[in-house]
Design a protein around this motif. Sequence first.
Motif, PDB file in Angstrom:
ATOM      1  N   UNK A 148      36.178  46.962  48.774  1.00 35.02           N
ATOM      2  CA  UNK A 148      36.318  45.723  47.996  1.00 35.02           C
ATOM      3  C   UNK A 148      36.558  46.007  46.514  1.00 35.02           C
ATOM      4  N   UNK A 149      37.370  45.145  45.902  1.00 32.74           N
ATOM      5  CA  UNK A 149      37.636  45.221  44.461  1.00 32.74           C
ATOM      6  C   UNK A 149      37.024  43.994  43.807  1.00 32.74           C
ATOM      7  N   UNK A 150      35.979  44.181  43.056  1.00 32.01           N
ATOM      8  CA  UNK A 150      35.365  43.062  42.347  1.00 32.01           C
ATOM      9  C   UNK A 150      34.759  42.040  43.284  1.00 32.01           C
ATOM     10  N   UNK A 151      34.525  40.865  42.730  1.00 35.00           N
ATOM     11  CA  UNK A 151      33.933  39.760  43.475  1.00 35.00           C
ATOM     12  C   UNK A 151      35.013  38.876  44.095  1.00 35.00           C
ATOM     13  N   UNK A 152      34.672  38.102  45.110  1.00 30.87           N
ATOM     14  CA  UNK A 152      35.642  37.168  45.694  1.00 30.87           C
ATOM     15  C   UNK A 152      36.156  36.179  44.647  1.00 30.87           C
ATOM     16  N   UNK A 153      37.441  35.856  44.740  1.00 29.64           N
ATOM     17  CA  UNK A 153      38.071  34.902  43.820  1.00 29.64           C
ATOM     18  C   UNK A 153      38.141  33.528  44.468  1.00 29.64           C
ATOM     19  N   UNK A 154      38.169  32.502  43.642  1.00 29.43           N
ATOM     20  CA  UNK A 154      38.136  31.123  44.131  1.00 29.43           C
ATOM     21  C   UNK A 154      39.442  30.745  44.809  1.00 29.43           C
ATOM     22  N   UNK A 155      39.320  29.980  45.884  1.00 29.01           N
ATOM     23  CA  UNK A 155      40.465  29.382  46.562  1.00 29.01           C
ATOM     24  C   UNK A 155      40.354  27.873  46.394  1.00 29.01           C
ATOM     25  N   UNK A 186      45.983  47.831  38.887  1.00 28.39           N
ATOM     26  CA  UNK A 186      45.061  48.742  38.195  1.00 28.39           C
ATOM     27  C   UNK A 186      43.605  48.498  38.589  1.00 28.39           C
ATOM     28  N   UNK A 187      43.406  48.025  39.819  1.00 27.94           N
ATOM     29  CA  UNK A 187      42.048  47.831  40.302  1.00 27.94           C
ATOM     30  C   UNK A 187      41.319  46.658  39.708  1.00 27.94           C
ATOM     31  N   UNK A 188      42.037  45.719  39.102  1.00 22.65           N
ATOM     32  CA  UNK A 188      41.417  44.541  38.485  1.00 22.65           C
ATOM     33  C   UNK A 188      41.925  43.293  39.196  1.00 22.65           C
ATOM     34  N   UNK A 189      41.073  42.553  39.904  1.00 24.98           N
ATOM     35  CA  UNK A 189      41.526  41.326  40.568  1.00 24.98           C
ATOM     36  C   UNK A 189      41.795  40.228  39.542  1.00 24.98           C
TER      37      UNK A 189
END
Length: 269
Positions: A148-155, A186-189
């Motif tokens: 996983x990369x970072x936290x889940x993003x909003x949908x 670059x690994x940033x969501x």
Amino acid sequence: MIRFIHRLRTRRAVALSASGAILIGLCTAGLLLTPPPVQPRLLAGSVWLTSRAIGEVTLVSGTAAEVSAGIGVTGPNGHFDTQQQGHTAYAIDKDAKLVVGVSGATLRKASAQLSSGVSSVFATANAVFAVNRSQRTVQASRGDTLAPIGNPMELAGKDHQFVSDGRALWAASSHDGTLVSYTADNGVPVRKTHQGVLTPGAASARLVVANGQPVVIDQSTHTASPAGTGRQRHPHHADRPARRRHRERLGHQLDRSGGPTRSRTVPDV
């Protein structure tokens, strides 16, 4: 008597010669009329095929025109779909809540469990995105390790349409008119909202990929708007035949799975 025998032999020789000439002529005509055999050419590169019966993804080399490897991703008769991004195959088994990535360069596997509620998985050049409709989130993971990369993003919104253009995951909600792109460079969501492309309540709008670019097609207004620009570059208010020709010109490369050079769904074998 001798003359009769000589005439008979002469007639037989002439008949045999004529038959031979006719046979040669028919064979020559057949060779001229027979179309050449079809010899399909495979381009350089490789393609992953879905082999559900044996639970594998199969790598086919276009240069050698032969199977290079078969990698097991589940058991026989597995219920999984496969996407290819570059040289990597991603087998998605929604029943087992599992995604398996296989590198075409090293044949190494990486796997990750999908959380409950994940309905779709999309591969891009830099990440794999898992869409969770029940939790209204999009989780990005690394393409090589599936970590996983970072936290889940909003949908945001509802009644979404999704496409991947190979660089980003795009989500369009015709209910409230939101168009959002998800990237993980670059690994940033990164989650970005694009304004002025989708009209709220436009139930006839469709999100597709044309020439490697996401496009919103609104059938009610007969317009095609490239995502991220906020401008309608392809209005087609002409008569029906003209609109059909326009769709054919635009649609020869339309692909909901990402286009010929982007992420694509892999066929079954």
